[in-house]
Design a protein around this motif. Sequence first.
Motif, PDB file in Angstrom:
ATOM      1  N   VAL A 365       0.840  -1.202   0.000  1.00 45.80           N
ATOM      2  CA  VAL A 365       0.000   0.000   0.000  1.00 45.80           C
ATOM      3  C   VAL A 365       0.872   1.248   0.000  1.00 45.80           C
ATOM      4  N   ARG A 369      -0.458   3.465  -5.469  1.00 47.70           N
ATOM      5  CA  ARG A 369      -1.639   2.749  -5.941  1.00 47.70           C
ATOM      6  C   ARG A 369      -1.361   1.829  -7.124  1.00 47.70           C
ATOM      7  N   GLU A 370      -0.577   2.301  -8.103  1.00 51.33           N
ATOM      8  CA  GLU A 370      -0.332   1.490  -9.307  1.00 51.33           C
ATOM      9  C   GLU A 370       0.507   0.264  -8.984  1.00 51.33           C
ATOM     10  N   GLU A 372       0.766  -1.144  -6.063  1.00 47.21           N
ATOM     11  CA  GLU A 372      -0.080  -2.001  -5.236  1.00 47.21           C
ATOM     12  C   GLU A 372      -1.028  -2.814  -6.114  1.00 47.21           C
ATOM     13  N   ARG A 373      -1.632  -2.170  -7.099  1.00 47.72           N
ATOM     14  CA  ARG A 373      -2.593  -2.853  -7.967  1.00 47.72           C
ATOM     15  C   ARG A 373      -1.924  -3.986  -8.753  1.00 47.72           C
TER      16      ARG A 373
END
Length: 409
Positions: A365, A369-370, A372-373
Amino acid sequence: FSNRGGGIFLARAQKLGIRTSRISSWSRSRSFNFTVLASVTLIIIIIAHSFVSFTVILSQFNLHRMPIRYASSPPRTANGAKPSQDICSSRQQHKWRDDLNRYFSEATDGIPSFVVVLTVNTGFWDLFVNWHKHFYKRAMNKSDQPLLIIIAEDSAIYEKLKALPRSKTKARVVLPGYDFANNSASGKAEDYDSESYKSLVSSRATYLLNLMCILEGGGSNEVANETVANGETKIKKEELTIVYSDVDTVWLKDPFPYIQIELFGSNNDGTQMQQQPKYDILAAVDDHDYHNVTTYYCTGYLVIAQTPASIAFLSRWEKELQSNPQLNQPIFNSLLRSTEIPEIRHGGLGEMKFPPGRLYFDEWVKEGRESERLKKKKTMVVHNNYIIGHDAKKRRFQEQDLWMNDMPK
């Protein structure tokens, strides 16, 4: 002799008729004996030091990762039996045997190659519902469905589990983990590292060993020696692989194809490369360089092949946990690297596919965001560990949209 003391001693010797040559000889003899004694002592010290040095050097070799190679068949004991048969002989009449034999005798769709094992008590019922929902969606919607064995830790949860609607394939068996005659097991969500929690998790090796032995057969179990047609192939019951999963995990993808390749390898066309497993035990990885252990395994997700070495290891693990109830994970890691069981072949499951809580919920996290995704897209099974307490685990699942607390259908 000195001028003073020696002269007196010599005069007395002459009075007694002792020849001075004898005195000189006696003196030389004492000097020789002392020299021999000192030399022997020095040699013993050198040998002992060499032995200690050799032991230290030998300990540096990573012997526990060297797979055992049998020329023809596994080693046998003095009476000619496999070590696993000796360990399992007293467990063939275990109380779980009838329930398992009944399932296998009614398995019209063939015997699955994987058995998933889960333990649960009343305090973690809602986490079980969440686990079961994810598991059924990811692992049960396939032709080769695994057998799910749920071990109930108390009588209340046993009755709840038995009352669950049957799945389409009936591939589920509920077994009592408590003593019918003395049901003293607690039904609450035990606090981590408490005495009651240690007592609860110390049963894990016993459960897995009992299942491994009953499923192995050993001659007294007629169903175990049968082969059941499954399409064009036949699967022997003794070829089953046990997958143990903690109830605070979530299955996001079907992990069995990956596990199959890790255990047996894969040819270019996707078929199984070899008949015998490359590992006896595979485990999720919790950390690296933890207490000087390069790869620290998590006992919350285990893959155990049905081999003599894995049965011997489970027996040793059980002995340690029964003699001293404790957290089962530290002693598990210690025994795997012990020279007492040098033949055990073990390895870690990929962290990207089986991440611990510290990665999935925290470190990934923080990476953005990218990133993590992309990493979570590869996840097969996530373990909600590195956090203590039932409520904290539930809240974390809810925050990550991993909570499906409705009754499994």
